[in-house]
Design a protein around this motif. Structure first.
Motif, short mmCIF file in Angstrom:
data_model
loop_
_atom_site.label_atom_id
_atom_site.label_comp_id
_atom_site.label_asym_id
_atom_site.label_seq_id
_atom_site.Cartn_x
_atom_site.Cartn_y
_atom_site.Cartn_z
N VAL A 179 0.69 -1.24 0.02
CA VAL A 179 0.02 0.19 0.04
C VAL A 179 0.86 1.35 -0.24
CG1 VAL A 179 -1.95 -1.18 1.22
CG2 VAL A 179 -0.14 -0.04 2.76
N ASP A 180 2.09 1.24 0.48
CA ASP A 180 2.75 2.43 0.37
C ASP A 180 3.99 2.68 -0.38
OD1 ASP A 180 1.25 3.59 2.77
OD2 ASP A 180 2.59 2.28 4.31
N ARG A 216 -7.50 0.42 -7.53
CA ARG A 216 -6.53 0.04 -6.62
C ARG A 216 -7.29 -1.02 -5.80
NH1 ARG A 216 -3.83 4.12 -5.10
NH2 ARG A 216 -3.06 3.29 -3.13
N ASP A 249 -6.88 -5.38 -3.37
CA ASP A 249 -7.57 -5.94 -2.43
C ASP A 249 -8.35 -7.11 -2.80
OD1 ASP A 249 -7.61 -3.17 -2.29
OD2 ASP A 249 -8.75 -3.21 -0.54
N THR A 285 -8.32 -2.73 2.75
CA THR A 285 -9.23 -1.71 2.51
C THR A 285 -9.45 -0.69 3.62
OG1 THR A 285 -10.75 -3.42 1.25
CG2 THR A 285 -11.55 -1.54 2.11
N GLN A 304 -6.56 1.82 3.51
CA GLN A 304 -6.66 2.72 2.31
C GLN A 304 -7.77 3.77 2.78
OE1 GLN A 304 -4.66 2.11 -1.19
NE2 GLN A 304 -3.60 2.05 0.75
N GLN A 343 -6.48 6.26 5.05
CA GLN A 343 -5.21 7.01 4.66
C GLN A 343 -5.95 8.21 3.52
OE1 GLN A 343 -2.44 4.33 2.94
NE2 GLN A 343 -1.41 4.07 4.77
N PHE A 380 -7.40 7.29 0.44
CA PHE A 380 -7.66 6.84 -0.59
C PHE A 380 -9.04 6.34 -1.29
CE2 PHE A 380 -2.90 6.30 -0.01
CZ PHE A 380 -2.49 6.86 -1.14
N TYR A 381 -9.86 5.89 -0.32
CA TYR A 381 -11.08 5.52 -0.51
C TYR A 381 -12.16 6.36 0.36
CZ TYR A 381 -9.25 0.87 -2.00
OH TYR A 381 -8.36 -0.18 -2.62
#
Length: 459
Positions: free
Chosen positions: A159-160, A184, A188, A204, A207, A210, A212-213
Motif C-alpha cells: 500500500v505504501d 486499486r 484488495d 481496505t 486505504q 489514509q 484513498f477510498y
C-alpha cells in the motif's frame, strides 16, 4: 552542470529502486502464488499459496503446540487491561484508544475471555465449550493470529510503495465504470482471493483511513471484493466431495460473486453511503490519464511519486506493532465472543430453522431438492462460513443441493466469526444491520445463478 545531472540521475535511480524492491516483495507476498508446499516438506502447508499465506501457515504449523495458549493470553489480557483502563488514566494515546472502549465493546471482550477460558480448560456449560461451538472458534483463532501478525508488518509493501497506485491507475477507468470503486481495489480482491478474506478487509481499512477510498467505496470493496480465499474454497469443495468438479464449482462461485459486485453498488444499502473520507482527510483520488499520454507511463510515474513518500523502516515497524496490537487486543476477543454466541444459537436453538421457513418455499419454487434441509443452511452462513456445508454434507442430501449450498456459502461472504467481525472492528462505516442486509442481498442475487448452473452441470 555535470554535477547536477549526476545528482538527478542518482535521485531518479533511488526513486526507481525504492519503488521496485518493496513492490517486487509485495507482489511475491500478496499477489503471486507459488508452490511453497512442494518446496518445503512440512505437513499441513498448502501446495500453492501466496507468500503472506505461506508465512502465516508456517508460523501456525510450527507453533501449533502453544498458539492456542497465546490466543488465550491475548484475549484474557485484553479484557483485564480494558477493565483497568476504566480506573487508571492511560497517558499513551494509542493504548488509550485500544483499551478504553465503550461498555458494549468491553462486555464483548469480557465474554471472549470467559468463553476462551472455559473452552481451553474444559470447565463450564457444554453449550459453550463443545466441539461445535467454542472448540470450533479455537480452530479459527490460530489462522487469524498468524495472518494479522505477518500482514500487520508487511502490508506497507503493497500500500505504501506504489504497487497499488500502479495497478489502480492502469485499471481505474474500467473499475469505476463497472463497480463504482477505484482501480486499486483490484489488489484488495487479489489478496483476498489468493490469501485470506480478512487480509482484503485490512488493506481496505488502511486505504480508507489514509484517504484513498471514500466511505462508500470502502464499504463496497469490503463486502464485494474481500473474497473467500481459493485455499478455503477447496476445503468446502472437499468437505462436500466436489474436488473432481472443483473447476466448475469455483467457476460458479466466481460468476455469482461477479454478479453481486456489479449489482450491489447500485442498490440499497451500499448506494446510500456518502462519498466522504475518513475524518474528512484529503481524498487521494486516482487521477485520469492526460490526453495523449501513455497509460503505463502515467501509472508508473504515479507509483514512483508514491514510493518517494513511503515511510521509513523504523516507522513501518512502529506502525506494524500498532496494527498487530490493535488487531490482537481489539479483534480476537470479538471473534471469540460473537463467533461462540452465533454458533450456540445455530447449533443449540431452533432459531435458524424457524426464520428459514419462508426460504423453503423459495427453494421449492426453484425446484431445489431437500428444500427443508437446505433452507436453514442458507441463513446459518451469516454465523459461520463452514456451517452450511457441514449441515448438508450428510447422506440423503441430493448432490445438486450440496453443490448449491456449498457454492452459495462461499459467495455469501459475510460471516460473523471472521469477515463480519473484522469489518465491525475496522473503521469501515458498516454496522451489524448493514451486514445482515448485505448478506441477504448477496444470497438473493447469487442463489438463482448458482441454481441454474448447478442444474446444467447435473443435468
Amino acid at each position: 552542470m555535470e554535477k547536477n545531472l549526476s545528482y538527478s540521475t542518482q535521485s531518479s535511480n533511488y526513486r526507481l529502486l525504492k519503488f521496485l524492491i518493496p513492490s517486487l516483495f509485495g507482489l511475491l507476498l500478496f499477489i503471486i502464488p507459488l508452490p511453497y508446499g512442494a518446496m518445503i516438506p512440512l505437513e499441513g502447508l498448502s501446495p500453492v499459496n501466496i507468500g503472506i499465506g505461506f508465512l502465516a501457515e508456517l508460523i501456525k504449523i510450527t507453533s501449533a503446540d502453544y498458539i492456542i495458549y497465546i490466543a488465550f493470553i491475548v484475549i484474557v489480557l485484553s479484557a483485564i487491561l480494558s477493565i483497568l483502563s476504566k480506573f487508571i488514566h492511560i497517558k499513551n494515546e494509542f493504548l488509550n484508544s485500544v483499551l478504553n472502549v465503550s461498555p458494549f465493546w468491553l462486555i464483548c471482550r469480557i465474554l471472549g475471555a470467559i468463553f476462551i477460558s472455559m473452552t481451553v480448560f474444559g470447565f463450564g456449560p457444554e453449550v459453550i465449550k463443545s466441539e461445535i461451538t467454542g472448540q470450533t472458534m479455537l480452530g479459527i483463532l490460530p489462522s487469524l493470529l498468524t495472518i494479522f501478525l505477518v500482514s500487520g508488518f508487511l502490508l506497507p509493501l503493497v500500500v505504501d510503495f506504489g504497487l497499488m497506485d500502479l495497478f489502480g491507475t492502469l485499471v481505474s477507468k474500467s473499475m469505476y465504470k463497472l463497480f463504482k470503486v477505484p482501480g486499486r481495489s483490484a489488489v484488495d480482491a487479489i489478496s483476498s482471493w489468493l490469501g485470506d478474506g480478512t487480509l482484503g478487509i485490512m488493506i481496505t481499512s488502511t486505504q480508507y483511513t489514509q484517504g484513498f477510498y471514500t466511505a462508500k467505496e470502502a464499504s463496497i470493496i469490503s463486502v464485494c471484493f474481500s473474497l473467500v480465499s481459493l485455499p478455503f474454497s477447496t476445503v468446502i469443495a472437499d468437505q462436500l466431495g466436489f474436488m473432481p468438479l472443483f473447476v466448475p464449482f469455483y467457476g460458479t462461485v466466481c460468476l455469482a460473486s461477479l454478479a453481486c459486485a456489479l449489482i450491489m453498488p447500485r442498490i440499497y444499502p451500499l448506494k446510500g453511503f456518502k462519498d466522504t473520507t475518513f475524518n474528512n482527510v484529503q481524498h487521494l483520488k486516482e487521477e485520469l490519464v492526460p490526453e495523449g499520454e501513455s497509460i503505463f507511463k502515467f501509472s508508473f510515474n504515479k507509483a514512483l511519486d508514491r514510493a518517494e513518500t513511503a515511510p521509513s523502516l523504523k516507522n513501518m515497524l512502529i506502525n506494524g506493532c500498532k496494527t498487530v496490537i490493535d488487531m490482537y487486543l481489539g479483534l480476537l476477543p470479538l471473534v471469540m465472543a460473537w463467533g461462540t454466541l452465533a454458533l450456540m444459537v445455530a447449533e443449540f436453538t431452533p432459531f435458524f430453522n424457524l426464520i428459514s421457513l419462508p426460504i423453503v418455499y423459495i427453494l421449492e419454487f426453484l425446484k431445489i431438492p431437500d428444500a427443508s434441509a437446505a433452507a436453514p443452511a442458507i441463513l446459518v452462513g451469516f454465523a459461520d462460513m463452514f456451517l452450511p456445508s457441514i449441515m448438508v454434507s450428510g447422506e440423503g442430501i441430493s448432490q445438486i443441493t450440496q453443490f448449491i449450498i456449498g457454492a452459495l456459502s462461499i459467495t455469501q461472504l459475510i460471516y460473523l466469526t471472521e469477515t463480519g467481525a473484522v469489518i465491525l472492528k475496522s473503521d469501515i462505516p458498516l454496522n451489524l444491520k448493514d451486514l445482515f442486509v448485505i448478506f441477504l442481498t448477496r444470497t438473493i442475487i447469487a442463489l438463482p445463478i448458482i441454481t441454474i448452473i448447478a442444474k446444467l452441470i447435473f443435468i
